[in-house]
Scaffold this motif. Structure first.
Motif, mmCIF file in Angstrom:
data_model
loop_
_atom_site.group_PDB
_atom_site.id
_atom_site.type_symbol
_atom_site.label_atom_id
_atom_site.label_comp_id
_atom_site.label_asym_id
_atom_site.label_seq_id
_atom_site.Cartn_x
_atom_site.Cartn_y
_atom_site.Cartn_z
ATOM 1 N N VAL A 30 0.888 -1.152 0.000
ATOM 2 C CA VAL A 30 0.000 0.000 0.000
ATOM 3 C C VAL A 30 0.930 1.206 0.000
ATOM 4 C CG1 VAL A 30 -1.778 1.278 1.251
ATOM 5 C CG2 VAL A 30 -1.762 -1.230 1.307
ATOM 6 N N VAL A 31 0.818 2.032 -1.036
ATOM 7 C CA VAL A 31 1.699 3.195 -1.184
ATOM 8 C C VAL A 31 0.869 4.464 -1.047
ATOM 9 C CG1 VAL A 31 3.308 4.412 -2.705
ATOM 10 C CG2 VAL A 31 3.202 1.901 -2.768
ATOM 11 N N LEU A 32 1.300 5.335 -0.159
ATOM 12 C CA LEU A 32 0.672 6.628 0.032
ATOM 13 C C LEU A 32 1.316 7.625 -0.923
ATOM 14 C CD1 LEU A 32 -1.118 8.642 1.685
ATOM 15 C CD2 LEU A 32 0.854 8.888 3.228
ATOM 16 N N ILE A 33 0.522 8.229 -1.799
ATOM 17 C CA ILE A 33 1.046 9.242 -2.711
ATOM 18 C C ILE A 33 1.194 10.558 -1.930
ATOM 19 C CG2 ILE A 33 0.576 10.638 -4.773
ATOM 20 C CD1 ILE A 33 1.433 7.793 -5.429
ATOM 21 N N CYS A 34 2.408 11.086 -1.920
ATOM 22 C CA CYS A 34 2.687 12.346 -1.225
ATOM 23 C C CYS A 34 2.776 13.509 -2.200
ATOM 24 C CB CYS A 34 3.997 12.239 -0.453
ATOM 25 S SG CYS A 34 3.976 10.975 0.830
ATOM 26 N N GLU A 35 3.169 13.201 -3.433
ATOM 27 C CA GLU A 35 3.334 14.243 -4.432
ATOM 28 C C GLU A 35 3.174 13.620 -5.809
ATOM 29 O OE1 GLU A 35 6.369 17.657 -3.937
ATOM 30 O OE2 GLU A 35 7.393 16.100 -5.083
ATOM 31 N N ASN A 36 2.485 14.314 -6.706
ATOM 32 C CA ASN A 36 2.357 13.872 -8.094
ATOM 33 C C ASN A 36 2.181 15.126 -8.934
ATOM 34 O OD1 ASN A 36 2.097 12.454 -10.445
ATOM 35 N ND2 ASN A 36 0.216 11.399 -9.871
ATOM 36 N N ASN A 37 3.218 15.448 -9.723
ATOM 37 C CA ASN A 37 3.182 16.677 -10.512
ATOM 38 C C ASN A 37 3.921 16.478 -11.827
ATOM 39 O OD1 ASN A 37 5.974 16.918 -9.881
ATOM 40 N ND2 ASN A 37 5.471 18.053 -8.021
ATOM 41 N N GLU A 38 4.242 17.572 -12.495
ATOM 42 C CA GLU A 38 4.885 17.503 -13.810
ATOM 43 C C GLU A 38 6.288 16.900 -13.749
ATOM 44 O OE1 GLU A 38 5.649 21.252 -11.754
ATOM 45 O OE2 GLU A 38 3.757 20.397 -12.406
ATOM 46 N N SER A 39 6.852 16.735 -12.558
ATOM 47 C CA SER A 39 8.184 16.132 -12.411
ATOM 48 C C SER A 39 8.122 14.632 -12.146
ATOM 49 C CB SER A 39 8.936 16.811 -11.271
ATOM 50 O OG SER A 39 9.062 18.189 -11.519
ATOM 51 N N GLY A 40 6.935 14.102 -11.838
ATOM 52 C CA GLY A 40 6.782 12.696 -11.506
ATOM 53 C C GLY A 40 6.003 12.525 -10.215
ATOM 54 N N ALA A 41 6.096 11.346 -9.640
ATOM 55 C CA ALA A 41 5.336 11.036 -8.425
ATOM 56 C C ALA A 41 6.262 10.530 -7.326
ATOM 57 C CB ALA A 41 4.249 10.007 -8.718
ATOM 58 N N GLY A 130 9.431 6.222 -6.137
ATOM 59 C CA GLY A 130 9.379 7.335 -7.081
ATOM 60 C C GLY A 130 9.063 6.867 -8.489
ATOM 61 N N TRP A 131 8.383 7.712 -9.220
ATOM 62 C CA TRP A 131 8.033 7.439 -10.604
ATOM 63 C C TRP A 131 8.417 8.646 -11.444
ATOM 64 C CZ3 TRP A 131 5.093 6.172 -6.434
ATOM 65 C CH2 TRP A 131 4.707 4.828 -6.298
ATOM 66 N N SER A 132 9.063 8.412 -12.562
ATOM 67 C CA SER A 132 9.378 9.510 -13.479
ATOM 68 C C SER A 132 8.104 9.931 -14.205
ATOM 69 C CB SER A 132 10.457 9.074 -14.475
ATOM 70 O OG SER A 132 10.004 7.958 -15.224
ATOM 71 N N VAL A 133 8.187 11.021 -14.940
ATOM 72 C CA VAL A 133 7.034 11.538 -15.677
ATOM 73 C C VAL A 133 6.469 10.435 -16.572
ATOM 74 C CG1 VAL A 133 6.259 13.234 -17.363
ATOM 75 C CG2 VAL A 133 7.947 13.879 -15.643
ATOM 76 N N GLY A 134 5.182 10.155 -16.436
ATOM 77 C CA GLY A 134 4.502 9.156 -17.258
ATOM 78 C C GLY A 134 4.625 7.720 -16.785
ATOM 79 N N GLN A 135 5.576 7.432 -15.915
ATOM 80 C CA GLN A 135 5.794 6.044 -15.467
ATOM 81 C C GLN A 135 4.612 5.511 -14.655
ATOM 82 O OE1 GLN A 135 9.299 5.510 -13.041
ATOM 83 N NE2 GLN A 135 9.050 3.287 -12.974
ATOM 84 N N LEU A 136 4.132 6.286 -13.700
ATOM 85 C CA LEU A 136 3.001 5.825 -12.893
ATOM 86 C C LEU A 136 1.762 5.648 -13.760
ATOM 87 C CD1 LEU A 136 1.747 5.016 -10.242
ATOM 88 C CD2 LEU A 136 1.460 7.449 -9.677
ATOM 89 N N GLU A 137 1.530 6.559 -14.687
ATOM 90 C CA GLU A 137 0.378 6.443 -15.581
ATOM 91 C C GLU A 137 0.457 5.154 -16.393
ATOM 92 O OE1 GLU A 137 2.189 9.168 -15.051
ATOM 93 O OE2 GLU A 137 0.691 10.519 -14.188
ATOM 94 N N SER A 138 1.661 4.794 -16.849
ATOM 95 C CA SER A 138 1.848 3.532 -17.591
ATOM 96 C C SER A 138 1.532 2.332 -16.714
ATOM 97 C CB SER A 138 3.286 3.411 -18.103
ATOM 98 O OG SER A 138 3.552 4.377 -19.078
ATOM 99 N N GLU A 139 1.994 2.373 -15.473
ATOM 100 C CA GLU A 139 1.728 1.269 -14.554
ATOM 101 C C GLU A 139 0.227 1.162 -14.256
ATOM 102 O OE1 GLU A 139 4.272 1.376 -11.097
ATOM 103 O OE2 GLU A 139 6.072 1.528 -12.346
ATOM 104 N N LEU A 140 -0.460 2.294 -14.194
ATOM 105 C CA LEU A 140 -1.909 2.264 -13.974
ATOM 106 C C LEU A 140 -2.620 1.660 -15.181
ATOM 107 C CD1 LEU A 140 -2.387 5.718 -12.243
ATOM 108 C CD2 LEU A 140 -2.707 3.471 -11.196
ATOM 109 N N GLU A 141 -2.183 1.997 -16.383
ATOM 110 C CA GLU A 141 -2.771 1.413 -17.592
ATOM 111 C C GLU A 141 -2.545 -0.088 -17.652
ATOM 112 O OE1 GLU A 141 -1.478 3.483 -21.118
ATOM 113 O OE2 GLU A 141 -2.189 5.416 -20.342
ATOM 114 N N GLU A 142 -1.401 -0.540 -17.126
ATOM 115 C CA GLU A 142 -1.094 -1.977 -17.094
ATOM 116 C C GLU A 142 -1.813 -2.677 -15.942
ATOM 117 O OE1 GLU A 142 3.152 -1.991 -16.742
ATOM 118 O OE2 GLU A 142 3.427 -1.142 -18.752
ATOM 119 N N LYS A 143 -2.572 -1.903 -15.157
ATOM 120 C CA LYS A 143 -3.334 -2.414 -14.014
ATOM 121 C C LYS A 143 -2.442 -3.028 -12.934
ATOM 122 C CE LYS A 143 -7.652 -2.959 -16.524
ATOM 123 N NZ LYS A 143 -7.957 -1.581 -16.513
#
Length: 189
Positions: A30-41, A130-143
């Motif tokens: 279980v990961v708590l998101i602390c920050e998610n912006n144009e630099s990544g998450a 940490g996730w670079s820009v777009g990395q978390l979104e890709s992981e979400l698409e991959e479910k």
């Protein structure tokens, strides 16, 4: 609770690893998101206890034999913290209802030395996720992750690390209740 793989996780949202994820850093995490912006998450794994204790890391807190969690595989030479309740420290970032990330470390040490912070209301982490820009979104698409948008402050601070993954999924209801009971190794079922 709401879940949507199209949702961009915001500070205070939780990422729950899907039950089939085999990455050793994030199995049943279980990961708590602390920050998610144009630099990544940036996030903290909430349910992986390290072998270290706080008094082994901070000389000024040598009297606190408190658990330290592994926030993630990135920069494990850094220390982070979250706490619940009212804002107590300058610079703390709100993560939703009654939950805060970071703040003045000097104030924290003073308040812990004066017993002004209940140890049940604070968690310490080495490293982060940490996730670079777009990395978390890709992981979400991959479910890879299930997003929980509801603040779960009480569950985070009151549930045992071993049960947190299951507790959050059960609270989400519906199909997630079924996932909560999925065995780690289905061959042993």
């Amino acid at each position: 609770m709401k879940e949507n793989s199209k949702t961009v996780p915001q500070p205070g949202h939780l990422l729950i690893s899907e039950p089939f994820l085999q990455d050793e850093n994030f199995v049943r995490s279980v990961v708590l998101i602390c920050e998610n912006n144009e630099s990544g998450a940036f996030g903290l794994v909430l349910n992986k206890v390290s072998i270290l204790k706080l008094n082994e890391l901070i000389d000024e807190l040598d009297f606190l034999n408190t658990e330290v969690y592994v926030g993630g595989p990135v920069e494990q030479n850094t220390l982070h913290f979250i706490y619940s309740g009212q804002k107590l420290l300058d610079g703390s970032v709100s993560l939703g209802e009654n939950m805060w990330w970071g703040g003045s470390f000097e104030q924290l040490i003073l308040k812990l030395n004066a017993s002004e912070i209940d140890l049940e209301d604070i968690r310490f982490f080495i490293g982060y996720s940490g996730w670079s820009v777009g990395q978390l979104e890709s992981e979400l698409e991959e479910k890879t992750w299930i997003v929980c948008e509801k603040s779960e402050t009480e569950s985070i601070f009151k549930s045992s690390p071993e049960e947190l993954w299951r507790v959050i999924l059960k609270k989400m209801g519906g199909e997630y209740q079924v996932l909560a009971n999925y065995p780690i190794d289905p061959r042993l079922n």
